[in-house]
Design an enzyme around this catalytic site. Structure first.
Site, mmCIF file in Angstrom:
data_model
loop_
_atom_site.group_PDB
_atom_site.id
_atom_site.type_symbol
_atom_site.label_atom_id
_atom_site.label_comp_id
_atom_site.label_asym_id
_atom_site.label_seq_id
_atom_site.Cartn_x
_atom_site.Cartn_y
_atom_site.Cartn_z
ATOM 1 N N GLU A 134 36.816 39.437 36.994
ATOM 2 C CA GLU A 134 35.452 39.578 37.503
ATOM 3 C C GLU A 134 35.416 40.615 38.613
ATOM 4 O OE1 GLU A 134 31.671 38.927 39.580
ATOM 5 O OE2 GLU A 134 33.655 38.852 40.439
ATOM 6 N N ASP A 158 40.383 35.455 39.667
ATOM 7 C CA ASP A 158 40.926 36.646 40.326
ATOM 8 C C ASP A 158 40.228 36.849 41.671
ATOM 9 O OD1 ASP A 158 38.537 37.295 38.910
ATOM 10 O OD2 ASP A 158 39.037 39.428 38.899
#
Ligand SMILES: [Zn+2]
Length: 395
Positions: free
Chosen positions: A148, A84
């Site tokens: 994250e 991400d």
């Protein structure tokens, strides 16, 4: 899996393929699938671990994660990272569109170039080179999350819990965060400070300033508490870490009237702490101090705490030295072992094994025009390859 059939992967092309997928946290958009296809072709056994629940601001989230392992021998060297990325900001301010992965004058532009699709691609490429040379003397694994950059509730934390419950053994882990400061390989991160936020409310009784005996003023009470907390020396530092620090981030009463004793006072603080403390230990201390002031003043004091990560340190030893030697041999500089910076998923992985962060230069992470010289991706691939070889020699 025969050696002849495994592909050797180009780190620049894989980085570009990953950047072209707009996996703005928590969306996956197929990023994990791209990795899974490459790793399967390299002989990895891939497991998708999707977790769901309340995410950022309580909105329901479903997060894609991947644990992939190749081989059963020990040691098991793991690479951890995230697919991400943070939002792009105003895309018209970018030199080229953030998800087109354009290369200009040897520099690759795009969201995730350094944080951290480039790092993932470099490790995959390094693994493909190692395998092409022969069967490695151990297992290789990947722990990749899609959570994250967001609240990190359903990502690495839950994968680590799952692997621990299953008894999966990981002997050492490299997190591919952009740890380098100015030049590739000048810094690895071997620990992080912990972080604790505390919200404080003192409840008094509103009244007229001319009749204080009919009211209970929370203002001097919160002032006394904050002053006492602020004056306390938490420690003198810890090997490789600065002293722990308590910072008062706000004190709020917001009383517009000149003739009213307010009913309530609020404050907030953050503690960045080294491994001489735990979150629970600090919470106990804060609760005791507040309880003492409550006893002295008779006003109710309530505290809410959120510890977003414990402090940790991967002690100097065979693993850290192997990584430092490998970086020095390829990049020509010995990385400083640092504990600076914010939190990372290394804080969860430390529960499983020694962990450190080694990756690209972080200068443009989270910025407009995030970018990486393609030559640096090639060098990082060579560094990672050497790390894998050195760890398998020594662990
Ligand atoms: Zn990152």
């Amino acid at each position: 899996m025969s050696r002849a059939s495994t592909p050797v992967i180009d780190p620049v092309e894989l980085t570009r393929d990953l950047i072209r997928i707009p996996s703005v946290t928590p969306a996956d958009e197929g990023a994990m699938g791209v990795l899974e296809r490459h790793l399967t072709a390299l002989g990895f056994h891939c497991r998708r671990l999707a977790f769901e629940g309340p995410g950022g601001e309580g909105v329901h989230a479903r997060i894609e994660n991947l644990y992939a392992r190749r081989g059963t021998a020990s040691p098991n060297l793991c690479f951890a990272g995230h697919t991400d990325v943070v939002p792009t900001g105003p895309s018209e301010q970018w030199s080229s569109q953030p998800f087109t992965a354009e290369v200009k004058d040897g520099v690759l532009y795009g969201r995730g170039a350094v944080d951290m699709k480039g790092g993932i691609a470099a490790w995959v490429a390094a693994v493909s080179q190692v395998i092409a040379e022969g069967e490695p003397e151990g297992s290789l694994s990947f722990l990749i999350t899609g959570d994250e950059e967001g609240p990190a509730l359903h990502g690495t934390k839950r994968v680590v819990e799952t692997l621990a419950a299953e008894g999966e053994v990981i002997d050492a882990c490299v997190v591919g965060e952009p740890s380098s400061s100015q030049h590739l390989g000048d810094m690895i991160k071997v620990g992080r400070r912990g972080s604790l936020n505390t919200w404080i409310t003192v409840t008094g009784k509103q009244g007229h300033v001319a009749y204080p005996e009919r009211a209970a003023n929370p203002a001097p009470v919160i002032a006394r508490l904050m002053s006492r907390l602020n004056d306390h020396v938490l420690d003198d530092g810890y090997e490789g870490f600065p002293p722990s620090n308590l910072e008062i981030t706000t004190i709020d009463i917001g009383n517009p009237a000149t003739n009213i004793i307010p009913a309530e006072a609020k404050a907030r603080l953050n503690i960045r702490f080294n491994p001489s403390h735990t979150g629970d230990g600090l919470i106990d201390w804060l609760n005791r101090e507040a309880g003492a002031i409550q006893g002295e003043t008779g006003l109710q004091i309530t505290l809410d705490h959120l510890c977003s990560g414990e402090a940790f340190l991967t002690e100097p030893g065979v693993f850290v030295a192997a990584v430092q030697d490998a970086v020095e041999a390829v990049a020509g500089r010995r990385p400083e072992a640092s504990t600076t910076g914010g939190t990372s998923d290394a804080r969860f992985i430390r529960a499983l094994c020694p962990v450190l962060e080694l990756g690209l230069v972080g200068q443009t992470m989270h910025q407009i025009d995030e970018r990486v010289p393609t030559a640096e991706l090639e060098t990082l691939t060579a560094v990672y390859r050497r790390v894998i070889e050195t760890v398998f020699e020594r662990l």
